[in-house]
Every structure is written in C-alpha cells, then in structure tokens.
Design a protein around this motif. Structure first.
Motif, PDB file in Angstrom:
ATOM      1  N   THR A  82      80.444  55.417  19.355  1.00 13.79           N
ATOM      2  CA  THR A  82      81.312  56.231  19.198  1.00 13.79           C
ATOM      3  C   THR A  82      82.545  55.879  17.678  1.00 13.79           C
ATOM      4  N   ARG A  83      82.342  54.316  18.299  1.00 15.06           N
ATOM      5  CA  ARG A  83      83.646  54.130  16.353  1.00 15.06           C
ATOM      6  C   ARG A  83      82.760  54.175  15.249  1.00 15.06           C
ATOM      7  N   THR A  86      83.707  58.326  14.354  1.00 12.33           N
ATOM      8  CA  THR A  86      84.597  58.081  14.357  1.00 12.33           C
ATOM      9  C   THR A  86      85.132  58.074  12.814  1.00 12.33           C
ATOM     10  N   ARG A  87      84.941  56.541  13.076  1.00 16.67           N
ATOM     11  CA  ARG A  87      84.884  55.935  11.043  1.00 16.67           C
ATOM     12  C   ARG A  87      84.510  57.328  10.217  1.00 16.67           C
ATOM     13  N   ARG A  89      83.820  60.168  10.216  1.00 18.62           N
ATOM     14  CA  ARG A  89      84.069  61.115   9.908  1.00 18.62           C
ATOM     15  C   ARG A  89      85.587  60.980   9.245  1.00 18.62           C
ATOM     16  N   GLU A  90      85.956  59.605   9.369  1.00 18.10           N
ATOM     17  CA  GLU A  90      87.211  59.671   8.675  1.00 18.10           C
ATOM     18  C   GLU A  90      87.022  58.961   7.314  1.00 18.10           C
ATOM     19  N   ALA A 110      83.128  62.280  19.552  1.00 18.28           N
ATOM     20  CA  ALA A 110      83.725  61.677  18.525  1.00 18.28           C
ATOM     21  C   ALA A 110      82.729  62.000  17.774  1.00 18.28           C
TER      22      ALA A 110
END
Length: 226
Positions: A82-83, A86-87, A89-90, A110
């Motif tokens: 998940t992280r 997310t990272r 996509r950031e 995410a």
C-alpha cells in the motif's frame, strides 16, 4: 496479465520475485522464458518473513529514480504494498494493481486502477510491470458479484456529477470518473465485457449515440431517466 497491461502501454521491465530454489516453483521456467520475465532470487532467510516484498520495493524505488518509466504494475494480494503504491503515485507515476478478490481495500485504494485476477481469461494493462507473487492465479469465468444497489447508485451519482446543462454525460468520461472513485471498478466484475452493456442492463438511462463525422466514430452519451 501481460495482455491486460498492454492496453496501457508497453511493459519494458518485467520481474518476478521468489525463492527459486524451491522445487515447487520449477514449473515457472517456461512461462518466464516465453514472456521475457526476469526472475529475481530471494532466499527465505526466516520463516514467516517475506524477503521478496522488500526486494520488490527496493527495486521499484531504484527504477522510479531512473526516470525511465511512466507507470508501475504491481501483482499482489498483499496490503504490504500500500505504501509503495502511494509513494509511486506521489511521484506522478500511474499505478495499476492486480490481485485476488481477497486483496485488502487499502492496497486497492492506493492504486489508480485495480484488476481482479479472477476476471482475467485472455484479456488485456500498464506501462511498466513488476510481478510479485509466484503462485498461479485461479481463473474463473463467472462474475465476481452482482450489480448491487450501491454500484447502481454510484453510477447514477457519477452521471449526475458529469452531466452538462441538458443532463447528458459522455460515456468515456464516466468510465474514467468512476475508476477515480472506485479503483477496482470493472464491468467484467459483474459479467459484462464493457461499461455500455452494464449501463444498458441497469435500464435507468437514456442512451444517445452521436455521429462525429470522423471515420464513422460515434460518441455515446447517457442521461438519467426521470
């Protein structure tokens, strides 16, 4: 999965992570050769710990900083990524996830788009692919779920959100808008090959096919029935 990925671009880096010293994984050799997927060896140093997860995350970040890709595809039913999603996509990357129906919601949310393995037969999804789990998915032909009231209401609300002054919504915009709300939305989850047949089955909308005057291309618009 590779055919699905090709809808979004060309997978330039393809890797699969596992402890390839295990005899149970010997059957993957021909599959990897046929699809030009690079196996990455990760020894299982400790029982209950997944070193493949860490290796995938490290490699993904290395590739991110190489600036040679536009997106990532992560194949896993594990919320541990998940992280990572997310990272990525950031950093402006498109992230597409593949996993089984049991995949936890945080990982699904995410991703820009999430596709259930159960709906894939010989379908086609992303610019770049990292493959994670080394167990072959079970493929099923039946729908994963019925078109429930919650899904119908989401579609109705989305049509209303996108409607112009006369109440019409462009179908292509609707599909993209719904995926932003619900990354795992896919007409195939409900047994329909495309969004339009699903919309017709709901029977809550007027459908207008408009000629564009270019190569017999038609644009489809929807309007909620009063």
């Amino acid at each position: 999965m590779l055919e699905e990925i090709s809808r979004y671009g060309t997978p330039t880096i393809k890797r699969i992570y596992a402890d390839w010293t295990k005899p149970t994984l010997s059957g993957w050799k021909n599959v990897l050769l046929e699809n030009a997927i690079t196996p990455v060896q990760q020894y299982s140093y400790t029982t209950g710990k997944n070193s493949s997860d860490s290796a995938l995350i490290i490699d993904a970040m290395d590739i991110l900083y190489s600036s040679k890709v536009n997106g990532f595809c992560i194949v896993s039913s594990d919320s541990d990524f998940t992280r990572l999603a997310t990272r990525l996509r950031e950093a402006g990357m498109t992230v597409i996830g593949f996993g089984e129906k049991k995949t936890p919601q945080p990982f699904i949310s995410a991703c820009d788009k999430f596709i259930y393995l159960e709906i894939l037969k010989s379908s086609n999804h992303d610019t770049y692919s990292i493959t994670q789990k080394a167990s072959k998915p079970k493929v099923k032909g039946e729908p994963l779920s019925k078109v429930d009231k919650e899904t119908i209401q989401m579609i109705i609300e989305s049509v209303n959100d996108l409607a112009d002054e006369s109440g019409w919504t462009f179908l292509a915009n609707l599909g993209n808008f719904i995926i932003k709300k619900k990354p795992d939305f896919d007409p195939r989850n409900y047994g329909f090959p495309k969004l339009l047949p699903l919309i017709k089955n709901i029977n809550r909308f007027y459908i207008d096919e408009r000629e564009t005057g270019v190569n017999n291309i038609r644009h489809i618009y929807l309007k909620l029935k009063e």
